[in-house]
Design a protein around this motif. Sequence first.
Motif, mmCIF file in Angstrom:
data_model
loop_
_atom_site.group_PDB
_atom_site.id
_atom_site.type_symbol
_atom_site.label_atom_id
_atom_site.label_comp_id
_atom_site.label_asym_id
_atom_site.label_seq_id
_atom_site.Cartn_x
_atom_site.Cartn_y
_atom_site.Cartn_z
ATOM 1 N N ASP A 55 0.850 -1.205 0.000
ATOM 2 C CA ASP A 55 0.000 0.000 0.000
ATOM 3 C C ASP A 55 0.878 1.245 0.000
ATOM 4 O O ASP A 55 1.317 1.714 1.045
ATOM 5 C CB ASP A 55 -0.913 -0.012 1.240
ATOM 6 C CG ASP A 55 -1.863 1.180 1.293
ATOM 7 O OD1 ASP A 55 -1.835 2.024 0.368
ATOM 8 O OD2 ASP A 55 -2.632 1.270 2.273
ATOM 9 N N SER A 61 -1.584 8.322 4.646
ATOM 10 C CA SER A 61 -2.798 8.064 5.430
ATOM 11 C C SER A 61 -2.507 8.116 6.930
ATOM 12 O O SER A 61 -3.321 8.611 7.716
ATOM 13 C CB SER A 61 -3.385 6.695 5.064
ATOM 14 O OG SER A 61 -3.766 6.666 3.699
ATOM 15 N N LYS A 91 -14.589 8.659 13.779
ATOM 16 C CA LYS A 91 -14.451 8.056 12.451
ATOM 17 C C LYS A 91 -15.676 8.342 11.582
ATOM 18 O O LYS A 91 -15.596 8.338 10.355
ATOM 19 C CB LYS A 91 -14.262 6.539 12.572
ATOM 20 C CG LYS A 91 -12.980 6.122 13.280
ATOM 21 C CD LYS A 91 -12.909 4.602 13.451
ATOM 22 C CE LYS A 91 -11.672 4.187 14.224
ATOM 23 N NZ LYS A 91 -11.577 2.727 14.419
ATOM 24 N N ASN A 96 -13.875 12.545 8.283
ATOM 25 C CA ASN A 96 -13.212 11.243 8.438
ATOM 26 C C ASN A 96 -13.951 10.088 7.770
ATOM 27 O O ASN A 96 -13.338 9.098 7.368
ATOM 28 C CB ASN A 96 -13.053 10.920 9.931
ATOM 29 C CG ASN A 96 -12.163 11.913 10.656
ATOM 30 O OD1 ASN A 96 -11.221 12.444 10.083
ATOM 31 N ND2 ASN A 96 -12.472 12.189 11.916
ATOM 32 N N ASN A 98 -15.460 7.436 5.530
ATOM 33 C CA ASN A 98 -15.047 6.931 4.199
ATOM 34 C C ASN A 98 -13.859 7.703 3.638
ATOM 35 O O ASN A 98 -13.728 7.863 2.421
ATOM 36 C CB ASN A 98 -16.225 7.002 3.200
ATOM 37 C CG ASN A 98 -17.357 6.103 3.621
ATOM 38 O OD1 ASN A 98 -17.134 4.983 4.066
ATOM 39 N ND2 ASN A 98 -18.585 6.593 3.500
ATOM 40 N N SER A 99 -13.018 8.206 4.520
ATOM 41 C CA SER A 99 -11.914 9.059 4.079
ATOM 42 C C SER A 99 -10.634 8.734 4.851
ATOM 43 O O SER A 99 -9.597 8.469 4.245
ATOM 44 C CB SER A 99 -12.315 10.528 4.296
ATOM 45 O OG SER A 99 -11.219 11.374 4.103
ATOM 46 N N THR A 100 -10.688 8.753 6.182
ATOM 47 C CA THR A 100 -9.498 8.359 6.953
ATOM 48 C C THR A 100 -9.301 6.850 6.804
ATOM 49 O O THR A 100 -10.262 6.093 6.689
ATOM 50 C CB THR A 100 -9.646 8.716 8.442
ATOM 51 O OG1 THR A 100 -10.951 8.343 8.883
ATOM 52 C CG2 THR A 100 -9.427 10.190 8.677
ATOM 53 N N ARG A 101 -8.045 6.449 6.799
ATOM 54 C CA ARG A 101 -7.735 5.023 6.618
ATOM 55 C C ARG A 101 -6.407 4.717 7.313
ATOM 56 O O ARG A 101 -5.745 5.631 7.790
ATOM 57 C CB ARG A 101 -7.663 4.672 5.126
ATOM 58 C CG ARG A 101 -6.643 5.480 4.361
ATOM 59 C CD ARG A 101 -6.786 5.333 2.849
ATOM 60 N NE ARG A 101 -6.571 3.963 2.362
ATOM 61 C CZ ARG A 101 -5.366 3.426 2.129
ATOM 62 N NH1 ARG A 101 -4.263 4.138 2.366
ATOM 63 N NH2 ARG A 101 -5.235 2.208 1.670
ATOM 64 N N ASN A 104 -6.113 -0.246 10.435
ATOM 65 C CA ASN A 104 -5.612 -1.623 10.576
ATOM 66 C C ASN A 104 -4.101 -1.649 10.786
ATOM 67 O O ASN A 104 -3.572 -2.476 11.538
ATOM 68 C CB ASN A 104 -5.988 -2.457 9.345
ATOM 69 C CG ASN A 104 -5.448 -1.852 8.047
ATOM 70 O OD1 ASN A 104 -5.404 -0.631 7.901
ATOM 71 N ND2 ASN A 104 -5.046 -2.693 7.113
#
Length: 331
Positions: A55, A61, A91, A96, A98-101, A104
């Motif tokens: 990634d 990110s 979140k 945030n 569907n935007s911050t990632r 995991n």
Amino acid sequence: MVLPSTLYHVVATLFLALTLSETSNAQLNATFYANSCPNVSTIVRNVIQQSLQSDSRIGASLIRLHFHDCFVNGCDASILLDNSGSIQSEKDAAPNNNSTRGFNVVDNIKTSVENACPGVVSCADILALAAESSVSLAGGPSWNVLLGRRDSLTANQGGANTSIPSPVEGLANITAKFSAVGLNTNDLVALSGAHTFGRAQCRTFINRLYNFSNTGSPDPTLNSSYLITLQQTCPQNGSGTTLSNLDPTTADGFDNNYFTNLQNNQGLLQSDQELFSTSGSATISIVNSFSSNQTAFFQSFVQSIINMGNISPLTGSNGEIRLDCKKVNGS
């Protein structure tokens, strides 16, 4: 005329205030885990290095998580908390959702750190360390991260909706949001330079491509050939989640090309381009300085991200060291 006793009281109060402010900053220090978790920086860096193999966006990110965390209630890892009975997650806030990632990857870092040093390193400090590793691994500067933050017991979804700068906001509003957390214009321009790597979704800049400010025309500050490229990537009724490089020249490298892009009217987001295209703004000379001198940019960036990392940290006995970054202990 100020009476001597009153004057003494004023001076004493000022001295106390200065002492307290110095103490609060002094609570964060680069050697905080020297004895309790001496390899923490290496552990964080290794997990990110591994993640970058699959990634290429993850560094950008992760630094964004640190940024979005610090602007809401200070750098306390509140952004990492999931919804629960008592917590409305940040979140789900508009900036945030569907935007911050990268959550995991933060969890993977936390697992590795817990295996080495159980119950010692906060999630807030992991975000600060991850930002440094992400920048240096992309060819940017490295710095001694100040540590000693603790994790919040709650989140502030409302604060996330109002405090985090938006890509479609004007420069005056964004400057005010930086000022509200104690960051100045130089910090604003330097930290915006983090957009020298990473991607943005079409929905964050499509306002510039077809009907800017309800004019029926594109944003006049957009370079015309760049506009055509962006319109091909983001057709009018296309997917809002299609990605475009924030820096069209060196997409995954941390350098000063972002500022040259602004000079060429190739800033992707409205909030980027306004740093250079807002007539009479103090930001223009800073953009010019960073464009012509990468060392100056790197030095300013390091100071500004340290300043940002100092926003209202929880220290001492405040907050806790979360064992799982997604939830408060015992929940």
